[in-house]
Write a protein that holds these residues in place. Sequence first.
Motif, short mmCIF file in Angstrom:
data_model
loop_
_atom_site.label_atom_id
_atom_site.label_comp_id
_atom_site.label_asym_id
_atom_site.label_seq_id
_atom_site.Cartn_x
_atom_site.Cartn_y
_atom_site.Cartn_z
N ASN A 200 34.30 55.19 55.26
CA ASN A 200 34.95 54.48 54.16
C ASN A 200 33.85 53.61 53.41
N HIS A 201 32.98 52.97 54.12
CA HIS A 201 32.18 52.10 53.15
C HIS A 201 30.95 52.75 52.37
N ARG A 202 30.73 53.97 53.00
CA ARG A 202 29.66 54.61 52.31
C ARG A 202 30.25 55.14 51.06
N LEU A 203 31.60 55.55 50.96
CA LEU A 203 32.26 56.32 49.93
C LEU A 203 32.40 54.84 49.05
N HIS A 204 32.74 53.83 49.10
CA HIS A 204 32.85 52.58 48.49
C HIS A 204 31.50 52.33 47.76
N HIS A 205 30.27 52.75 48.37
CA HIS A 205 28.92 52.31 47.66
C HIS A 205 28.55 53.75 46.90
N TYR A 206 28.87 54.85 47.37
CA TYR A 206 28.21 55.89 46.94
C TYR A 206 29.12 57.00 46.20
N LYS A 207 30.36 56.60 46.23
CA LYS A 207 31.29 57.42 45.57
C LYS A 207 31.91 56.81 44.22
N ASN A 208 32.75 55.52 44.56
CA ASN A 208 33.49 54.93 43.72
C ASN A 208 33.56 53.56 44.28
N GLU A 209 33.33 52.51 43.55
CA GLU A 209 33.33 51.06 43.92
C GLU A 209 34.64 50.63 43.75
N HIS A 210 35.80 51.49 43.09
CA HIS A 210 36.80 50.81 42.77
C HIS A 210 38.03 51.16 44.10
N TYR A 211 37.36 51.83 45.10
CA TYR A 211 38.45 51.93 46.17
C TYR A 211 37.74 51.77 47.71
N TRP A 212 38.41 51.92 48.68
CA TRP A 212 37.69 51.79 49.93
C TRP A 212 36.91 50.40 50.12
N PHE A 213 37.86 49.20 50.08
CA PHE A 213 37.27 47.95 49.99
C PHE A 213 37.26 47.34 51.73
N THR A 214 37.72 47.96 52.75
CA THR A 214 37.70 47.37 53.90
C THR A 214 36.21 47.88 54.53
N VAL A 215 36.07 46.95 55.54
CA VAL A 215 34.68 47.16 56.12
C VAL A 215 34.82 47.51 57.57
N THR A 216 35.47 46.47 58.32
CA THR A 216 35.46 46.56 59.63
C THR A 216 36.57 47.39 60.21
N THR A 217 37.63 47.55 59.39
CA THR A 217 38.81 48.25 60.12
C THR A 217 38.96 49.62 59.18
#
Length: 246
Positions: A200-217
């Motif tokens: 999820n977090h890798r998608l947020h950084h490398y796919k689209n920063e407007h999605y997948w905001f959670t980090v620990t869950t």
Amino acid sequence: MSTDASTDASTDRAPTAETTARRRLAADEEALRRPRRPVTLGGTFRGFWRYPSPWMIGGTLVVTLAVRVAVGGWRLSDLWGPVALVALFPVLEWLIHVFVLHWRPRRVAGVTLDTLLARKHREHHGDPRDVPLVFIPWRALVWVLVGYNAVALLAFPRVGQALSFMLSVAVLGLLYEWTHYLIHSDYKPRTRAYKAVWRNHRLHHYKNEHYWFTVTTTATADRLFGTYPDPATVPTSPTAKDLHGG
């Protein structure tokens, strides 16, 4: 005379782009041939403690625990604050990520409103491999720790109850920093639960920063707020590494 001058000029000439590219390729191939030590969880954990944020939060945890034990007066009501915090943490994490870390600088009355947390997070998106940028900036963390603890002491009717809540904040803060650091390290997922968080977090950084905001869950809040789409349906964002387009 002219031949010698020509030779000297060719010797002093800067290397061409092709020559530079060949040198870099040779250096990369040499690096790949060197034996690499496997990235272990223990080694990654030791690396985690090389940065100030874990020590600051860990120190707060130790001191708060010592004071809580000294104060005593344990009651069942001490649990409701930590239980509520754990239950709400995915939502709080989402809200902080969206509205604090992804804050877009604004000019109000000729003054630019921006924060250290937002600036450092933009730098983090620009270079997710820059390890110091993975952590909460220590200057901001000082105020975060003071603020959380001051609010807790004012909000709870008993000091013991406030200290119990403060302990839970420190534990979750340390968990957040560790998880975020682990995701950005070279350690590869070994369990299904961690793989989901990592993805999820890798998608947020490398796919689209407007999605997948959670980090620990595992996307609890993202599902709730509609920021957990099928990655195949989301275009790769041109500003994932340049929040707000500069």
